[in-house]
Enzyme design. Structure first.
Site, short mmCIF file in Angstrom:
data_model
loop_
_atom_site.label_atom_id
_atom_site.label_comp_id
_atom_site.label_asym_id
_atom_site.label_seq_id
_atom_site.Cartn_x
_atom_site.Cartn_y
_atom_site.Cartn_z
N ILE A 174 -6.03 27.23 32.40
CA ILE A 174 -6.67 25.85 33.19
C ILE A 174 -8.21 26.25 33.26
O ILE A 174 -9.07 25.63 33.54
CB ILE A 174 -6.23 25.47 33.68
CG1 ILE A 174 -4.85 24.99 32.77
CG2 ILE A 174 -7.24 23.88 34.52
CD1 ILE A 174 -3.66 23.67 34.22
N ARG A 195 -4.52 36.15 41.86
CA ARG A 195 -2.64 35.93 42.46
C ARG A 195 -2.89 37.85 43.21
O ARG A 195 -3.22 38.29 42.42
CB ARG A 195 -1.34 35.10 41.97
CG ARG A 195 -0.74 36.10 40.82
CD ARG A 195 0.34 35.79 39.55
NE ARG A 195 0.34 36.96 38.28
CZ ARG A 195 -0.42 36.88 37.82
NH1 ARG A 195 -0.85 36.38 37.21
NH2 ARG A 195 0.24 38.26 36.34
N HIS A 314 -2.51 12.33 41.09
CA HIS A 314 -2.17 13.10 40.67
C HIS A 314 -1.92 12.69 39.01
O HIS A 314 -0.56 12.90 38.40
CB HIS A 314 -0.49 12.99 40.73
CG HIS A 314 -0.25 14.88 40.24
ND1 HIS A 314 1.05 15.41 41.70
CD2 HIS A 314 -0.26 15.60 38.98
CE1 HIS A 314 1.38 16.46 40.73
NE2 HIS A 314 0.31 16.75 39.52
N GLY A 316 -4.11 14.47 36.71
CA GLY A 316 -4.66 15.31 35.80
C GLY A 316 -4.16 15.49 34.65
O GLY A 316 -4.95 15.58 33.66
#
Lengths: 353, 353
Positions: A174, A195, A314, A316
């Protein structure tokens, strides 16, 4: 054929029972038009009473699929198919114990979410929430125009302001799709914090830089991400490792002209700290598709009350073609599972438990 | 030095008087810090009483500069500098009669307006107005998520929906900047209807197509523009030639999944017809930065009441850096004019009257 929750939960021999707890829209006929399948459409609250004997189960991210559900279904259950990219609602250990396959719908929603992330960045920078409300509140007719009224910060570069840095917390598909879109707005630099323990990706980053004609793409630490991003997209997963990673200390490092966008998980942002950052002008604005502890987010929530914060519920990936494709894949996953075939997109959960 | 409207309107010999009727923000010191200039900051309502003897006049698009103003100023007036891309508020024949130069600020706002056009397209397609209001109205906490709730149409292409056509009414700099941005969303085809009598631009179009990696860029008639555009941007000038060009007949030709964006002039769209088109689903949604007869547009306006219409109060170029640059150019234009120099960006009005 399809049945309602009032029909008998039993199915005939040589036929497969699929219990569907969510709306598959135009993809439902992929199941109902088959003569070897009985489809039961039930609300999840009634699922435990209807799942006995099912070979397949179709759920959404709100439906908890745990040992109780699997026990209620009995030994026929071969597949759980969820219309979501996440699978936190499915107890994978129980799936493994019973050899139940799990289907899900990653990747499909990449473009829809990237569109909404860019929309939120533009809305937060250009004060779209405030000015939309201004018209609704009947203030346009008496508005005295001046050159600096309603001015926002500018995402795009111009001849007189030729550099912009976009930042990403989390740098997967994304994020790459967002970066591609913003490259056409003249963004020059990209920084990201992956991460912990992610492998070095210098070669991939150089490919991205070259392909999108950017000046630089670089991995940075969190402090640099905060300090240098003109627009910062949060696209990190939830969970304890990222909980309130965006806190007061982080936000105080950001620029007063910068914009924060969260399309990942609400828990990544400390809402109280972000409301303070907006009120005191540490950052310019925020666009949030997700909020900590959603959906318990009403008009008195400190972020909903902030004029420079745009909060959406929410949505998206809520683009019609994307959701239809997710529904089709969900149907094809459950169908393959009950027929004993390999799932079109199955979760390899052996590495996750 | 600077003075207020209460100061004497007379200025001393060998000094130039500039009357400023708008907010030049951080660009004002370009004028006030000079020792050969007297700056008078006045509201436009008081301008006629203060303009006598002025060499330069600074206005915005709302300030009508006609023969009365020029007569009140007297023979010293050498330049009118407007902080706008339009100049409909300045009577050019009177400027010509008196040899007064006109400065304006085209081009600078291209990127800011293109950003806002893309924002409006995304907001209209993805139902941002509705979902923003949904949160403000405390409906999120009781919202039952389903896969097709709040679904919008999708601007970007995806692997399962690989073509999109963007249309433009008016195909100048801003349209090109919008097209560049949308090319990164995977748009494949571009069609446009230029102003009547515009020269053929096949070579330029082929350059655009190749540069942006599109399948096609083509000039079409109005009916084809209506029928084929998935997203249609109105970027045409106002005036009688374009008044209500987007009427019921045009809107009935559009697609039920298409989105209309107006960042040009409100008069181009028949508001009653557009409200009907939205209510009856002839098109998917609309994003409007301009509305016919603005700013008389309140909450009872048929377009403001339509859930799938996003109305913003003419903030297309309201980006801080852009407006600061417009203010700087406006100051430099008026300064050059009073000093008898060539304007940095002057209007060649001889071809317009």
């Amino acid at each position: 054929m399809s049945s309602t929750a009032n029909s008998s939960p039993l199915t005939s021999p040589n036929r497969h029972k699929i219990v569907v707890c969510t709306d598959l829209g135009p993809a439902l006929p992929l199941l109902t038009e088959r003569h070897d399948i009985d489809v039961f459409l039930v609300q999840f609250a009634w699922m435990l009473q209807n799942v006995v004997g099912a070979s397949g189960l179709v759920v959404c991210f709100q439906d908890i699929v745990d040992r109780e559900v699997v026990d209620a279904a009995g030994p026929n259950l071969r597949v759980v198919s969820t219309i979501s990219v996440g699978y936190e609602h499915i107890t994978l250990e129980v799936m493994a114990d019973h050899g139940i396959q799990v289907g899900y719908t990653p990747d499909i929603l990449t473009d829809a979410v990237a569109d909404s992330a860019v929309m939120l960045a533009l809305m937060a920078s250009r004060r779209a929430g405030q000015s939309y409300t201004f018209v609704k509140d009947n203030q346009w007719p008496t508005f005295h125009w001046t050159p600096f009224a309603f001015c926002g910060s500018q995402i795009s570069t111009t001849s007189f302001s030729p550099t912009r840095t976009v930042g990403f917390l989390g740098f997967g598909r994304i994020a790459h799709a967002v970066l591609q879109r913003l490259s056409a707005f003249g963004i020059t630099h990209c920084i990201y914090t992956p991460r912990p323990g992610a492998p070095d990706q210098a070669a991939r980053d150089e490919n991205l830089r070259s392909h999108l004609n950017l000046v630089s793409v670089a991995q940075v630490d969190l402090q640099t991400l905060a300090r240098k991003s003109d627009v910062l997209f949060l696209l990190a997963p939830g969970g304890e490792a990222t909980r309130h990673l965006i806190d007061e200390a982080f936000l105080r490092l950001m620029r007063p002209t910068s914009v924060l966008v969260n399309n990942g998980r609400g828990s990544v942002v400390d809402s109280t700290a972000l409301a303070k950052a907006l009120k005191e002008g540490w950052i310019w604005g925020a666009g949030l598709d997700v909020v900590d502890e959603e959906p318990q987010v009403g008009p008195e929530h400190p972020l909903v009350k902030e004029p420079k914060c745009v909060v959406l519920p929410h949505i998206g990936s809520a683009a019609l073609e994307t959701r239809e494709e997710m529904a089709r894949l969900t149907a094809r996953n459950v169908l393959a599972g009950v027929l004993g075939e390999r799932l079109p997109v199955g979760l390899d959960y052996s590495r996750l438990i």
